[in-house]
Design an enzyme around this catalytic site. Structure first.
Site, PDB file in Angstrom:
ATOM      1  NE  ARG A 129       0.005   6.165  -4.978  1.00 50.36           N
ATOM      2  CZ  ARG A 129      -0.251   7.333  -4.426  1.00 50.36           C
ATOM      3  NH1 ARG A 129       0.200   8.441  -4.974  1.00 50.36           N
ATOM      4  NH2 ARG A 129      -0.949   7.413  -3.334  1.00 50.36           N
ATOM      5  NE  ARG A 141      -2.602   6.637  -7.845  1.00 49.54           N
ATOM      6  CZ  ARG A 141      -2.213   5.479  -8.382  1.00 49.54           C
ATOM      7  NH1 ARG A 141      -1.774   5.439  -9.614  1.00 49.54           N
ATOM      8  NH2 ARG A 141      -2.266   4.372  -7.674  1.00 49.54           N
ATOM      9  N   PRO A 142      -2.610  11.849  -3.747  1.00 51.51           N
ATOM     10  CG  PRO A 142      -4.177  12.751  -2.276  1.00 51.51           C
ATOM     11  CD  PRO A 142      -4.040  12.118  -3.625  1.00 51.51           C
ATOM     12  CB  ILE A 143       1.835  10.429  -0.344  1.00 52.86           C
ATOM     13  CG1 ILE A 143       2.646  11.726  -0.361  1.00 52.86           C
ATOM     14  CG2 ILE A 143       1.958   9.698  -1.657  1.00 52.86           C
ATOM     15  CD1 ILE A 143       4.152  11.475  -0.396  1.00 52.86           C
ATOM     16  CG  ASP A 144      -3.448  13.017   2.383  1.00 49.05           C
ATOM     17  OD1 ASP A 144      -3.339  12.261   1.402  1.00 49.05           O
ATOM     18  OD2 ASP A 144      -4.546  13.276   2.900  1.00 49.05           O
ATOM     19  CE  LYS A 148      -0.115  -2.867 -11.441  1.00 48.04           C
ATOM     20  NZ  LYS A 148      -0.072  -1.756 -10.469  1.00 48.04           N
ATOM     21  CG  ASN A 149      -1.722  -3.647  -7.622  1.00 48.35           C
ATOM     22  OD1 ASN A 149      -0.752  -3.173  -8.223  1.00 48.35           O
ATOM     23  ND2 ASN A 149      -2.966  -3.291  -7.896  1.00 48.35           N
ATOM     24  CB  ILE A 164     -11.246   4.214  -6.381  1.00 46.42           C
ATOM     25  CG1 ILE A 164     -12.233   3.095  -6.009  1.00 46.42           C
ATOM     26  CG2 ILE A 164      -9.961   4.119  -5.561  1.00 46.42           C
ATOM     27  CD1 ILE A 164     -12.668   3.041  -4.566  1.00 46.42           C
ATOM     28  CB  CYS A 224      -1.749   4.864 -13.719  1.00 41.97           C
ATOM     29  SG  CYS A 224      -1.274   3.365 -14.579  1.00 41.97           S
ATOM     30  CG  ASP A 230      -6.810  -1.668 -10.018  1.00 44.87           C
ATOM     31  OD1 ASP A 230      -6.879  -0.433 -10.102  1.00 44.87           O
ATOM     32  OD2 ASP A 230      -6.093  -2.253  -9.186  1.00 44.87           O
ATOM     33  NE  ARG A 245       3.415   1.324 -14.427  1.00 47.55           N
ATOM     34  CZ  ARG A 245       2.335   1.785 -13.804  1.00 47.55           C
ATOM     35  NH1 ARG A 245       1.538   2.619 -14.402  1.00 47.55           N
ATOM     36  NH2 ARG A 245       2.057   1.427 -12.572  1.00 47.55           N
TER      37      ARG A 245
HETATM   38  N1  EPU Z   1      -5.518   8.561  -1.177  1.00 47.73           N
HETATM   39  C1  EPU Z   1      -5.366   9.785  -0.556  1.00 47.73           C
HETATM   40  N2  EPU Z   1      -4.284   9.983   0.244  1.00 47.73           N
HETATM   41  C2  EPU Z   1      -3.340   9.021   0.453  1.00 47.73           C
HETATM   42  C3  EPU Z   1      -3.494   7.769  -0.177  1.00 47.73           C
HETATM   43  C4  EPU Z   1      -4.601   7.563  -0.995  1.00 47.73           C
HETATM   44  O1  EPU Z   1      -6.191  10.684  -0.716  1.00 47.73           O
HETATM   45  O2  EPU Z   1      -2.371   9.286   1.183  1.00 47.73           O
HETATM   46  C5  EPU Z   1      -6.686   8.349  -2.083  1.00 47.73           C
HETATM   47  C6  EPU Z   1      -6.211   8.165  -3.536  1.00 47.73           C
HETATM   48  O3  EPU Z   1      -5.976   9.406  -4.157  1.00 47.73           O
HETATM   49  C7  EPU Z   1      -7.349   7.400  -4.133  1.00 47.73           C
HETATM   50  C8  EPU Z   1      -7.834   6.515  -2.986  1.00 47.73           C
HETATM   51  O4  EPU Z   1      -7.309   7.115  -1.788  1.00 47.73           O
HETATM   52  O5  EPU Z   1      -8.379   8.278  -4.510  1.00 47.73           O
HETATM   53  C9  EPU Z   1      -7.367   5.084  -3.095  1.00 47.73           C
HETATM   54  O6  EPU Z   1      -5.980   5.012  -3.036  1.00 47.73           O
HETATM   55  P1  EPU Z   1      -5.205   3.748  -2.432  1.00 47.73           P
HETATM   56  O7  EPU Z   1      -4.162   4.275  -1.514  1.00 47.73           O
HETATM   57  O8  EPU Z   1      -6.173   2.749  -1.906  1.00 47.73           O
HETATM   58  O9  EPU Z   1      -4.533   3.169  -3.735  1.00 47.73           O
HETATM   59  P2  EPU Z   1      -3.012   2.923  -4.054  1.00 47.73           P
HETATM   60  O10 EPU Z   1      -2.375   2.202  -2.928  1.00 47.73           O
HETATM   61  O11 EPU Z   1      -2.384   4.153  -4.570  1.00 47.73           O
HETATM   62  C10 EPU Z   1      -3.496   0.575  -5.088  1.00 47.73           C
HETATM   63  C11 EPU Z   1      -3.189  -0.114  -6.372  1.00 47.73           C
HETATM   64  C12 EPU Z   1      -4.002   0.502  -7.492  1.00 47.73           C
HETATM   65  C13 EPU Z   1      -5.466   0.362  -7.152  1.00 47.73           C
HETATM   66  C14 EPU Z   1      -5.760   1.002  -5.794  1.00 47.73           C
HETATM   67  C15 EPU Z   1      -7.189   0.817  -5.323  1.00 47.73           C
HETATM   68  C16 EPU Z   1      -0.897  -0.783  -6.072  1.00 47.73           C
HETATM   69  C17 EPU Z   1       0.504  -0.651  -6.493  1.00 47.73           C
HETATM   70  N3  EPU Z   1      -1.772   0.012  -6.672  1.00 47.73           N
HETATM   71  O12 EPU Z   1      -3.149   1.939  -5.281  1.00 47.73           O
HETATM   72  O13 EPU Z   1      -3.702  -0.259  -8.657  1.00 47.73           O
HETATM   73  O14 EPU Z   1      -6.249   0.991  -8.134  1.00 47.73           O
HETATM   74  O15 EPU Z   1      -4.889   0.420  -4.797  1.00 47.73           O
HETATM   75  O16 EPU Z   1      -7.506  -0.521  -5.258  1.00 47.73           O
HETATM   76  O17 EPU Z   1      -1.234  -1.630  -5.248  1.00 47.73           O
HETATM   77  C18 EPU Z   1      -3.561  -0.681 -10.958  1.00 47.73           C
HETATM   78  O18 EPU Z   1      -3.115  -1.806 -10.691  1.00 47.73           O
HETATM   79  O19 EPU Z   1      -3.900  -0.360 -12.127  1.00 47.73           O
HETATM   80  C19 EPU Z   1      -3.683   0.308  -9.907  1.00 47.73           C
HETATM   81  C20 EPU Z   1      -3.810   1.609 -10.150  1.00 47.73           C
END
Ligand code: EPU
Length: 419
Positions: free
Chosen positions: A94, A123-126, A24-25, A330, A118, A308, A400
């Site tokens: 996401r 889950r900020p996008i900063d 998926k990811n 995380i 989820c 995960d 999902r």
């Molecule tokens: N974070 C920030 N700011 C940002 C981006 C991330 O503070 O702009 C924080 C997040 O809030 C979190 C941490 O950084 O606390 C990790 O976030 P990351 O960006 O690494 O994760 P993601 O890209 O949102 C992907 C996977 C997740 C998986 C995480 C960590 C996808 C679609 N999702 O999420 O998968 O848990 O990496 O490995 O690739 C799942 O499959 O169940 C799932 C949630």
């Protein structure tokens, strides 16, 4: 549509062989990357999960024709391109945030709202926004609408991430693939799915080096073209089926996956007493013995233990001898499955980031509700090892990320049906 449930009758040790679905990811950013390519893109080993369908809805809205059959997706540009994604599509998952890099990189602009996905805490996008700005985009965020523009295109930059965010690393790789000049990402995420995305982009004509390491170098190119690419196997789905075998005391073979990609999970299963043998792209798991507690399982960015897999391994450890300690680093709110496991007879205490699991002899079936994708899968793992019937509602979360979950469990001899 009436909400669906899984009805699971526990107690049958899982046995048999299962082909592991595509990741998926990996597939979600790869589909977004196809929005940057001319011509036709063929994505093989594409998992039939609802997040993939959400991606096809976004791609169709953006002006692509998507045909999805037999785990193969064919994507063709239909000519007219759109750079805006409506809120209802953004909120389906996401991963919709990945279109920020794909659209700004290829069209010089995009308009979108905040992504869904989820509920695992904030889950900020900063970091995504800061990275796009570094690459030369102007980004505004007013009333929840994000607008990115780069009239003269993006340019390369040196970007030092203060945390190895998976999504941010992917967004930068996409945006920088067509930028002018070289981009270097320091402290990049090292997850295997990052390497898979780079493998896809390079086959489309991109020049990306170092993916899978902390420093990734992207030399911008003028154009990307479609290609044929096969998505890597889903290491978290693999961990889930191993956890289900462990919970039920079974022995299974996973087909289409190497141990290397699952190493951080397999080493925990070995500490739990499971035995592994590998042969030609298959992993055989013997989990017939009583499981042992594991001293400490700490979730970390790759190559550490993946967040995960935390919920599904916790579900298997509920019936172990001794105690196990989890530390979730995380996501702030990734113990939402614990209440359901406790309802099934588990002894788990959550204290801040830590969860202490004291093994019990038996779990009992109960009516529970999936809280998120992996949390829902954890309830199924527990249910397969429990006495009696477990009824899981809100299984849209499980759909999902798991392709035909009930089909997979049934193939392994488990007793599950969708109602
Ligand atoms: N974070 C920030 N700011 C940002 C981006 C991330 O503070 O702009 C924080 C997040 O809030 C979190 C941490 O950084 O606390 C990790 O976030 P990351 O960006 O690494 O994760 P993601 O890209 O949102 C992907 C996977 C997740 C998986 C995480 C960590 C996808 C679609 N999702 O999420 O998968 O848990 O990496 O490995 O690739 C799942 O499959 O169940 C799932 C949630």
């Amino acid at each position: 549509m009436t909400a669906q449930k899984f009805i699971i009758e526990g107690g049958t040790p899982l046995q048999g062989e299962l082909k592991i679905q595509g990741a998926k990811n990996s597939v979600l950013p790869i589909i977004a990357a196809a929005a940057m390519c001319s011509g036709e893109t063929v994505i093989e080993n594409c998992p039939e999960i609802t997040d993939t369908y959400s991606s096809t809805r976004i791609m169709t809205h953006l002006g692509f024709n998507c045909v999805f059959e037999n785990n193969t997706m064919i994507i063709r540009s239909s000519g007219q391109r759109i750079s805006e994604i409506p809120d209802e599509l953004m909120r389906e998952m996401r991963s919709s945030i990945i279109y920020m890099g794909a659209l700004t990189g290829s069209l010089g602009e995009c308009t979108m709202t905040f992504p869904g996905g989820c509920e695992l805490g904030p889950r900020p996008i900063d970091m995504h926004i800061a990275a796009l700005k570094k690459l030369g985009a102007k980004v505004s965020d007013e009333y929840g609408i994000i607008r990115c523009s780069a009239e003269n295109g993006l340019h390369g930059a040196k970007i030092n991430l203060n945390y190895p965010s998976v999504g941010t690393t992917e967004n930068i790789m996409l945006a920088a693939a067509l930028a002018k000049g070289e981009t270097v990402i320091y402290n990049a995420a090292r997850e295997p799915e990052i390497s898979d995305l780079a493998g896809f982009l390079n086959r489309c004509g991109a020049k990306i080096k170092g993916a899978g390491n902390s420093t990734v170098i992207i030399e911008g190119v003028k154009k990307l073209h479609g290609c044929t690419y096969s998505v890597m196997p889903d290491r978290i789905a693999a961990a889930t089926y191993i956890a289900a075998a462990a919970s039920s005391g079974g022995e299974i073979t996973l087909d289409g996956i190497d141990r290397g990609v699952c190493e951080s999970c397999i080493s925990v299963f070995e500490q739990m007493g499971c035995k592994f043998y590998e042969y030609s792209n298959r992993i055989y798991v013997d989990a017939k013995r009583k499981l042992k507690g594991v001293n400490k399982i700490t979730t970390m960015p790759h190559p550490g233990f993946p967040t995960d897999a935390q919920a599904v391994i916790m579900a298997a450890l509920c019936k172990s001898s001794g105690s196990s300690i989890f530390v979730e680093n995380i996501f702030e709110n990734r113990y939402r499955h614990v209440d359901a496991l406790v309802k099934m007879g588990a002894d788990i205490k959550v204290i801040g980031k830590a969860a202490i699991v004291n093994g019990v002899d038996k779990l009992y079936g109960a009516k529970v509700s999936a809280t998120d994708l992996r949390g829902g899968a954890a309830m199924a793992v527990a249910g397969l090892g429990a006495e009696g019937i477990t009824e899981i509602s809100e299984i849209r979360h499980i759909d999902r990320g798991y392709e035909n979950f009930e089909g997979a469990i049934t193939k392994l001899g488990g007793n599950i049906r969708r109602a």
